[in-house]
Design a protein around this motif. Sequence first.
Motif, PDB file in Angstrom:
ATOM      1  N   GLU A 100       0.836  -1.081  -0.056  1.00  0.00           N
ATOM      2  CA  GLU A 100       0.033   0.110   0.015  1.00  0.00           C
ATOM      3  C   GLU A 100       0.843   1.202  -0.020  1.00  0.00           C
ATOM      4  O   GLU A 100       1.976   1.135   0.455  1.00  0.00           O
ATOM      5  CB  GLU A 100      -0.886  -0.094   1.215  1.00  0.00           C
ATOM      6  CG  GLU A 100      -1.758  -1.206   1.291  1.00  0.00           C
ATOM      7  CD  GLU A 100      -2.997  -1.091   0.447  1.00  0.00           C
ATOM      8  OE1 GLU A 100      -3.283  -0.035   0.142  1.00  0.00           O
ATOM      9  OE2 GLU A 100      -3.686  -2.136   0.281  1.00  0.00           O
ATOM     10  N   ASP A 138       0.840   3.502   2.025  1.00  0.00           N
ATOM     11  CA  ASP A 138       1.556   4.024   3.233  1.00  0.00           C
ATOM     12  C   ASP A 138       2.285   2.960   3.691  1.00  0.00           C
ATOM     13  O   ASP A 138       2.793   2.875   5.018  1.00  0.00           O
ATOM     14  CB  ASP A 138      -0.060   3.953   4.105  1.00  0.00           C
ATOM     15  CG  ASP A 138      -0.539   2.546   4.463  1.00  0.00           C
ATOM     16  OD1 ASP A 138       0.001   1.646   3.861  1.00  0.00           O
ATOM     17  OD2 ASP A 138      -1.551   2.836   5.181  1.00  0.00           O
ATOM     18  N   GLY A 139       2.864   2.167   2.940  1.00  0.00           N
ATOM     19  CA  GLY A 139       3.844   1.019   3.512  1.00  0.00           C
ATOM     20  C   GLY A 139       3.479   0.021   3.732  1.00  0.00           C
ATOM     21  O   GLY A 139       4.165  -1.259   4.075  1.00  0.00           O
ATOM     22  N   ARG A 140       2.192  -0.264   4.178  1.00  0.00           N
ATOM     23  CA  ARG A 140       1.659  -1.455   4.656  1.00  0.00           C
ATOM     24  C   ARG A 140       2.014  -2.792   3.722  1.00  0.00           C
ATOM     25  O   ARG A 140       1.757  -2.339   2.716  1.00  0.00           O
ATOM     26  CB  ARG A 140       0.404  -1.694   5.344  1.00  0.00           C
ATOM     27  CG  ARG A 140       0.074  -0.913   6.636  1.00  0.00           C
ATOM     28  CD  ARG A 140      -1.329  -0.866   6.768  1.00  0.00           C
ATOM     29  NE  ARG A 140      -2.155  -0.213   5.661  1.00  0.00           N
ATOM     30  CZ  ARG A 140      -3.428  -0.219   5.523  1.00  0.00           C
ATOM     31  NH1 ARG A 140      -4.229  -0.969   6.250  1.00  0.00           N
ATOM     32  NH2 ARG A 140      -3.889   0.224   4.465  1.00  0.00           N
ATOM     33  N   GLN A 192       5.654  -4.175   9.340  1.00  0.00           N
ATOM     34  CA  GLN A 192       4.603  -3.476   8.502  1.00  0.00           C
ATOM     35  C   GLN A 192       3.613  -4.594   7.605  1.00  0.00           C
ATOM     36  O   GLN A 192       2.930  -4.308   6.706  1.00  0.00           O
ATOM     37  CB  GLN A 192       5.325  -2.509   7.515  1.00  0.00           C
ATOM     38  CG  GLN A 192       5.836  -1.326   8.340  1.00  0.00           C
ATOM     39  CD  GLN A 192       5.887   0.124   7.178  1.00  0.00           C
ATOM     40  OE1 GLN A 192       6.538  -0.129   6.044  1.00  0.00           O
ATOM     41  NE2 GLN A 192       4.949   0.849   7.553  1.00  0.00           N
ATOM     42  N   SER A 232      10.510   5.391   0.909  1.00  0.00           N
ATOM     43  CA  SER A 232      10.046   4.329   1.247  1.00  0.00           C
ATOM     44  C   SER A 232       9.103   3.660   0.336  1.00  0.00           C
ATOM     45  O   SER A 232       9.046   3.971  -0.677  1.00  0.00           O
ATOM     46  CB  SER A 232       8.903   4.726   2.325  1.00  0.00           C
ATOM     47  OG  SER A 232       7.734   5.166   1.849  1.00  0.00           O
ATOM     48  N   GLY A 243       6.260   2.411   0.019  1.00  0.00           N
ATOM     49  CA  GLY A 243       5.199   3.268  -0.056  1.00  0.00           C
ATOM     50  C   GLY A 243       5.031   4.198  -0.947  1.00  0.00           C
ATOM     51  O   GLY A 243       4.036   4.498  -1.840  1.00  0.00           O
ATOM     52  N   GLU A 244       6.151   5.228  -0.910  1.00  0.00           N
ATOM     53  CA  GLU A 244       6.344   6.071  -2.088  1.00  0.00           C
ATOM     54  C   GLU A 244       6.623   5.888  -3.401  1.00  0.00           C
ATOM     55  O   GLU A 244       6.104   6.484  -4.285  1.00  0.00           O
ATOM     56  CB  GLU A 244       7.344   6.925  -1.546  1.00  0.00           C
ATOM     57  CG  GLU A 244       7.232   7.733  -0.446  1.00  0.00           C
ATOM     58  CD  GLU A 244       8.839   8.480  -0.125  1.00  0.00           C
ATOM     59  OE1 GLU A 244       9.193   9.281  -0.983  1.00  0.00           O
ATOM     60  OE2 GLU A 244       9.525   8.163   0.996  1.00  0.00           O
TER      61      GLU A 244
END
Lengths: 173, 756
Positions: B60, B62-64, B96, B177, B179-180
């Motif tokens: 995701e 958000d990094g999850r 995560q 990250s 996520g990014e």
Amino acid sequence: MLQAKQTPPESITPEAPRKGIDLTLNGEHFRHTGDPKMTLLWYLRDVLHLTGTKYGCDSDQCGACTVMIDGKRALACETPMAKLAGSEVTTVEGLAGENGGLHPLQQAWIDEDAILCGYCQPGQLMAAAALLKIKPNPSDADIESLPNICRCGSYVRVRRAIKRAAKAMQGDA
Amino acid sequence: MSDSILRLSRRRFLQVMAGTAGALVIGIGEVRAQDAPSADVPLAMLGDDVTALGPFLRIEPDGRTLIGARDPDCGEGTRTSLPRIIADELDADWRQVIVLPLGPKVVNENGNARWRYGRQLSGESASIPAAWNDLRQAGALARWLLLQAAVRRSGVAASQLRCRDGRISAPNGKSYSYGELVKDAAQQAPPQTPPPLKVPADYRYIGHGAGDVDAHAIVTGQQRYSSDRFDGDPLIAVVLHCPYVQGKLDRIDTEAALKVPGVKQVLPLEPEPHQTLGNTPLAPSVAVLAVDTWSALRGRDALKVMWKQTGREDESTEALFKQAHALLDSDAEPTTHVRSDGDIDAAFKHARTKIEQVYVQPFVAHALAETMTCIARVENDQAHLVIPTQAPQQALSLVQRLTGLTPQQITIEVPRVGGGFGRRIDQDFVAEAVMLAKAAGQPVKLYWSREQDLRNDPYRPAAVHKLSAALDRHHRIIGWRMHKASPSMLTGRGVSADRLWTSEMERDALPAGLVENYQSSWWGLDSGLPRGETRADAHTVNTFAEQAFLDEIAKATRQDPLDLRLKLLGDSDRSLPYSGRGGAIDTARLRKVLTLAADAIDWKKHRTNGHGLGIAYAYIYGAYCAHAFEVSVRSAKLVIHRVVCAVDVGRAVNPTGLEAQVIGATMDGISTTLGQAISVDQGQVQQHNFKDYPMSRMAHSPRDMQVIVVPSEAAPMGATGIAMPSAGPALANAVYAATTVRIHRLPLLPELMRLL
Ligand code: FES
Ligand code: FES
């Protein structure tokens, strides 16, 4: 839409108090209005859907349904609701501290990874919690008196976890 | 269309797609409509194992990091170990990672049905070996795509970038990250060749221990097993099976039962004829359906049911054992000549010493912690099931057959399962739930009491072994006969008669290859009890007989049991051909675990405190295992003071989980050996609950247990079953050393009490 004029009733007849069994469960008040012979096991699981308390034999032989009643080890499958009026019941869901922190036993279980399928573990935890109440520093023989069955055979780690938790709790005291 | 494209299109594809909200999704096969595929990657990138396919990975923004676990987890730890394989190659941040269970899914691929996630089976210690290639590759591919995105973003060459804990950092201090990067990564064209896998020195999770991902939920009582679910507000169906090995419903009076408040229906159920064992109910039954379990149980108690025996009225386990003895003592032709090396008759004729012993081992039930249950909601155009199964795909096929629905109309959820050990490879209980849901016209949740569970099980087959050894004057074993009589586990499972032995015998079982003249034969027995897979299967009974017998040879020839074993294995390193699962036996690896276990228990140190030592080894599924036990028996009380188990399972993916499996299997071996037995008399199973089917409790667990894992670079093997077979004989050998009582018949405890 007709708006009925609100007039206060002449007198209030309070609803007859529903008959039931009052008990405290994990610090909250509950009233059981069903069959008083129903066992605590099925009250917890089927009525409240509080399923941390498991079933494994429904006849007093495996310990999967272990809870604490007034601080003592008890089997939910052998306890009719009728017996619980005024009692204080603690299930695995209520084992953690009020602040949400884990009970030292729960933490020790995680630290020792005392889990295989995990199904028996709520019962193991409750039995261990009741043991530590009367034997804060349990010997091997004390631990061996625990009757709970773990089909997966996690005993070696459960034993370690109990000892670890006992130590941690003594450290606190 | 060129040949190679054609070939590719027929094979499965690892798909890289942009998920909703810019997530990077790496999965196999079917794509959700809203997830537009951006590219296809050939299967070759998934590694060699084309039949074992199917990680599902989603990052995701958000990094999850969501990782799908395709195999059911019944306590084997696969929900932890399989995702860690992916996470390592991905260089994900384990904190995560969220693990999601994957139910079975069939997708339509050009008119051909295909399993979306590949093989999904929890059993035979096979999850890890099957996953080793494809899961690592899925992680590596995702990491590669993220790297390319970071190259574009930073302008720094990939070789300069470093991935760690869900971040990519450049030498200039910039870091991103995952996520990014996911959105860009999902747009990347996939590589032409498979991205390289890590070298073992770089592993951060593989080989490093981790606790169970569900631990917190379990200890707080939040983990939901199938039995804890109430999907569709189901009626609870308490099932009462026919108590006879062979029988049927005779008369039923439901009046009183239906009067019990809350009881809604009483329904009889029949197994379907012509279905193989495991695909239809094990026995006829009557189910009481009620609004809750309590009412259903009261209804069951009020039910008046008469059952009728329809055959096998005289079946008894004692008679079965008698028949086995008679066969093994006679000259009767075996059902199958399994293996014959050298000249066995000559070896016995010229032997200086001959030793013979018979071992009797009973039927054993699975007795899983969570008894059989299943939630089934069946409607005209869809079905939803919650099943504690080890074989979700078999369950799906069964539901399809019973409902007539298409696979796409059927949803199966497999939450964490309360124990498997082979029992849940059979889907008889799923058949019951589906049949009841159809008949009741509403959702049903099955409830088997412990009695029903214990008395209706695909049991581990009972077995009688007759072992004989011929020794020369140097006490060398020159001849070995292994004769066994047992009912086959495969009876009723569509297996031809000439293959029934394959579940009972290993053609190349030790000491084959170590003894010049070797013969093994099998006699099939008949029993009406259903039989099924168990942890380690026939390895357990066969190893018990073999390893207990080695101790008897040692005793008869005044040799130390360890020395005898080392002598048998020989000084030179040999590779013994092995046609069963796992491949050739490496005698050096076997010697190694044996020596490690012996040294750790301090074998050579004479015990003066009345304690006895026992040792045993086993080769199973490509893994090597040895147990050493230290026990005492005082005033009829057996204490297991210490156990050492040394294992070589190739690379240990999760040492913490591996140790848990070894502890569990050892305990299973102890419990089975000490107390468990199912017996039949007059056509009825005699046991009812844990009172007469004693499972070991804390009192019989080792006070101290040490697990030694041999460091290895070999491909990882599964671990669930491997520490089961040698535990029992090591225990029995230790009991002998402590008491001089030799046990030839299991369960051990009642036999020991009888002989002491
Ligand atoms: S369910 Fe209560 S002791 Fe087994
Ligand atoms: S962990 Fe499975 S029964 Fe104890």
